[in-house]
Motif scaffolding. Structure first.
Motif, PDB file in Angstrom:
ATOM      1  N   THR A  17       0.841  -1.204   0.000  1.00 42.93           N
ATOM      2  CA  THR A  17       0.000   0.000   0.000  1.00 42.93           C
ATOM      3  C   THR A  17       0.871   1.247   0.000  1.00 42.93           C
ATOM      4  OG1 THR A  17      -1.806  -1.150   1.115  1.00 42.93           O
ATOM      5  CG2 THR A  17      -1.823   1.256   1.225  1.00 42.93           C
ATOM      6  N   ARG A  18       1.918   1.234   0.803  1.00 39.33           N
ATOM      7  CA  ARG A  18       2.805   2.403   0.842  1.00 39.33           C
ATOM      8  C   ARG A  18       3.545   2.581  -0.479  1.00 39.33           C
ATOM      9  NH1 ARG A  18       3.022   1.019   6.594  1.00 39.33           N
ATOM     10  NH2 ARG A  18       4.796  -0.373   6.351  1.00 39.33           N
ATOM     11  N   ARG A  19       3.944   1.471  -1.118  1.00 37.81           N
ATOM     12  CA  ARG A  19       4.588   1.593  -2.434  1.00 37.81           C
ATOM     13  C   ARG A  19       3.625   2.198  -3.450  1.00 37.81           C
ATOM     14  NH1 ARG A  19       6.479  -3.562  -1.208  1.00 37.81           N
ATOM     15  NH2 ARG A  19       5.093  -4.484  -2.754  1.00 37.81           N
ATOM     16  N   ASP A  23       4.005   5.657  -5.566  1.00 35.25           N
ATOM     17  CA  ASP A  23       3.784   5.707  -7.018  1.00 35.25           C
ATOM     18  C   ASP A  23       2.771   6.779  -7.391  1.00 35.25           C
ATOM     19  OD1 ASP A  23       5.583   3.647  -7.468  1.00 35.25           O
ATOM     20  OD2 ASP A  23       4.031   2.098  -7.620  1.00 35.25           O
ATOM     21  N   LEU A  24       1.678   6.845  -6.634  1.00 31.78           N
ATOM     22  CA  LEU A  24       0.643   7.848  -6.917  1.00 31.78           C
ATOM     23  C   LEU A  24       1.178   9.266  -6.730  1.00 31.78           C
ATOM     24  CD1 LEU A  24      -2.458   6.152  -5.234  1.00 31.78           C
ATOM     25  CD2 LEU A  24      -2.095   6.515  -7.691  1.00 31.78           C
ATOM     26  N   LEU A  25       1.915   9.474  -5.658  1.00 33.42           N
ATOM     27  CA  LEU A  25       2.459  10.810  -5.413  1.00 33.42           C
ATOM     28  C   LEU A  25       3.495  11.192  -6.471  1.00 33.42           C
ATOM     29  CD1 LEU A  25       2.785  10.677  -1.524  1.00 33.42           C
ATOM     30  CD2 LEU A  25       1.136  12.015  -2.858  1.00 33.42           C
ATOM     31  N   LEU A  26       4.248  10.216  -6.947  1.00 31.02           N
ATOM     32  CA  LEU A  26       5.222  10.499  -7.998  1.00 31.02           C
ATOM     33  C   LEU A  26       4.538  10.795  -9.332  1.00 31.02           C
ATOM     34  CD1 LEU A  26       7.955   7.835  -7.208  1.00 31.02           C
ATOM     35  CD2 LEU A  26       8.224  10.331  -7.090  1.00 31.02           C
ATOM     36  N   SER A  27       3.505  10.034  -9.643  1.00 29.57           N
ATOM     37  CA  SER A  27       2.847  10.220 -10.949  1.00 29.57           C
ATOM     38  C   SER A  27       1.880  11.395 -10.968  1.00 29.57           C
ATOM     39  CB  SER A  27       2.125   8.941 -11.371  1.00 29.57           C
ATOM     40  OG  SER A  27       1.065   8.641 -10.480  1.00 29.57           O
ATOM     41  N   ASP A  28       1.186  11.624  -9.865  1.00 30.33           N
ATOM     42  CA  ASP A  28       0.148  12.657  -9.841  1.00 30.33           C
ATOM     43  C   ASP A  28       0.578  13.952  -9.168  1.00 30.33           C
ATOM     44  OD1 ASP A  28      -1.322  10.616 -10.930  1.00 30.33           O
ATOM     45  OD2 ASP A  28      -2.555  10.263  -9.157  1.00 30.33           O
ATOM     46  N   GLY A  29       1.707  13.935  -8.487  1.00 33.15           N
ATOM     47  CA  GLY A  29       2.126  15.105  -7.735  1.00 33.15           C
ATOM     48  C   GLY A  29       1.549  15.080  -6.334  1.00 33.15           C
ATOM     49  N   PRO A  30       1.708  16.160  -5.588  1.00 34.30           N
ATOM     50  CA  PRO A  30       1.252  16.199  -4.198  1.00 34.30           C
ATOM     51  C   PRO A  30      -0.212  15.785  -4.047  1.00 34.30           C
ATOM     52  CG  PRO A  30       2.517  18.161  -4.711  1.00 34.30           C
ATOM     53  CD  PRO A  30       2.297  17.428  -6.008  1.00 34.30           C
ATOM     54  N   ILE A  60       8.452  10.951   2.471  1.00 37.16           N
ATOM     55  CA  ILE A  60       7.514  11.997   2.056  1.00 37.16           C
ATOM     56  C   ILE A  60       7.624  13.153   3.044  1.00 37.16           C
ATOM     57  CG2 ILE A  60       5.869  10.408   0.955  1.00 37.16           C
ATOM     58  CD1 ILE A  60       4.083  10.861   3.479  1.00 37.16           C
ATOM     59  N   HIS A  61       7.155  14.290   2.608  1.00 41.93           N
ATOM     60  CA  HIS A  61       7.006  15.408   3.535  1.00 41.93           C
ATOM     61  C   HIS A  61       5.699  16.108   3.203  1.00 41.93           C
ATOM     62  CE1 HIS A  61       9.441  17.056   0.202  1.00 41.93           C
ATOM     63  NE2 HIS A  61       8.706  18.120   0.359  1.00 41.93           N
ATOM     64  N   ALA A  62       5.199  16.830   4.173  1.00 41.66           N
ATOM     65  CA  ALA A  62       3.887  17.457   4.037  1.00 41.66           C
ATOM     66  C   ALA A  62       4.009  18.963   4.134  1.00 41.66           C
ATOM     67  CB  ALA A  62       2.947  16.945   5.123  1.00 41.66           C
ATOM     68  N   GLU A  63       3.102  19.612   3.442  1.00 39.50           N
ATOM     69  CA  GLU A  63       2.986  21.067   3.504  1.00 39.50           C
ATOM     70  C   GLU A  63       1.531  21.391   3.826  1.00 39.50           C
ATOM     71  OE1 GLU A  63       3.188  24.865   0.467  1.00 39.50           O
ATOM     72  OE2 GLU A  63       4.182  23.001  -0.093  1.00 39.50           O
ATOM     73  N   ASP A  74       9.834  12.846  -1.073  1.00 39.61           N
ATOM     74  CA  ASP A  74      11.129  13.492  -0.908  1.00 39.61           C
ATOM     75  C   ASP A  74      12.088  12.780  -1.863  1.00 39.61           C
ATOM     76  OD1 ASP A  74      13.888  13.784   0.057  1.00 39.61           O
ATOM     77  OD2 ASP A  74      12.962  14.923   1.677  1.00 39.61           O
ATOM     78  N   GLU A  75      12.421  13.448  -2.946  1.00 35.50           N
ATOM     79  CA  GLU A  75      13.199  12.796  -4.000  1.00 35.50           C
ATOM     80  C   GLU A  75      14.610  12.421  -3.542  1.00 35.50           C
ATOM     81  OE1 GLU A  75      12.817  14.721  -7.790  1.00 35.50           O
ATOM     82  OE2 GLU A  75      10.659  14.925  -7.525  1.00 35.50           O
ATOM     83  N   ALA A  76      15.200  13.186  -2.646  1.00 28.89           N
ATOM     84  CA  ALA A  76      16.534  12.847  -2.151  1.00 28.89           C
ATOM     85  C   ALA A  76      16.492  11.542  -1.353  1.00 28.89           C
ATOM     86  CB  ALA A  76      17.096  13.979  -1.292  1.00 28.89           C
TER      87      ALA A  76
END
Length: 116
Positions: A17-19, A23-30, A60-63, A74-76
């Protein structure tokens, strides 16, 4: 960049689920917990718990945007995870090559012994 294996990081990534969330955050953005829960077969509360795990290991990080929290990868830290995986893969490739050489030597010796 350290390539030592980080068990907490890999434990976090180990959950399917976390993977998928990554994937969703990478493909769709925040995204928010609510937007992610619409795309996953788990409750919003479960998504929040998964986000907390990913946040603790720095993936990940949140705003805060108004009343919502927008999460992004967090890409780094993701690059660190990829480097670790690559290092582990290289180590296992070397081990497997050594096992293959040993097996081939055993096979050659067996054929030599049978030929005598």
């Amino acid at each position: 960049m350290s390539t030592a294996v980080d068990d907490e990081l890999w434990s976090a990534i180990g959950d399917p689920t976390r993977r998928t969330m990554i994937d969703l955050l990478l493909s769709d953005g925040p995204g928010t917990a609510t937007s992610l829960s619409r795309r996953l077969p788990v409750t919003r509360q479960a998504v929040s718990k998964h986000l907390a795990v990913l946040g603790r290991v720095g993936l990940i990080h949140a705003e805060s945007v108004g009343r919502e929290r927008h999460y992004q990868v967090d890409e780094a830290q993701l690059a660190r995870a990829v480097a670790q995986l690559s290092a582990v893969g290289s180590t296992w490739d070397a081990r497997l090559r050594r096992i293959k050489r040993i097996a081939e030597a055993i096979e050659r010796n067996r054929h030599t012994d049978e030929g005598e």
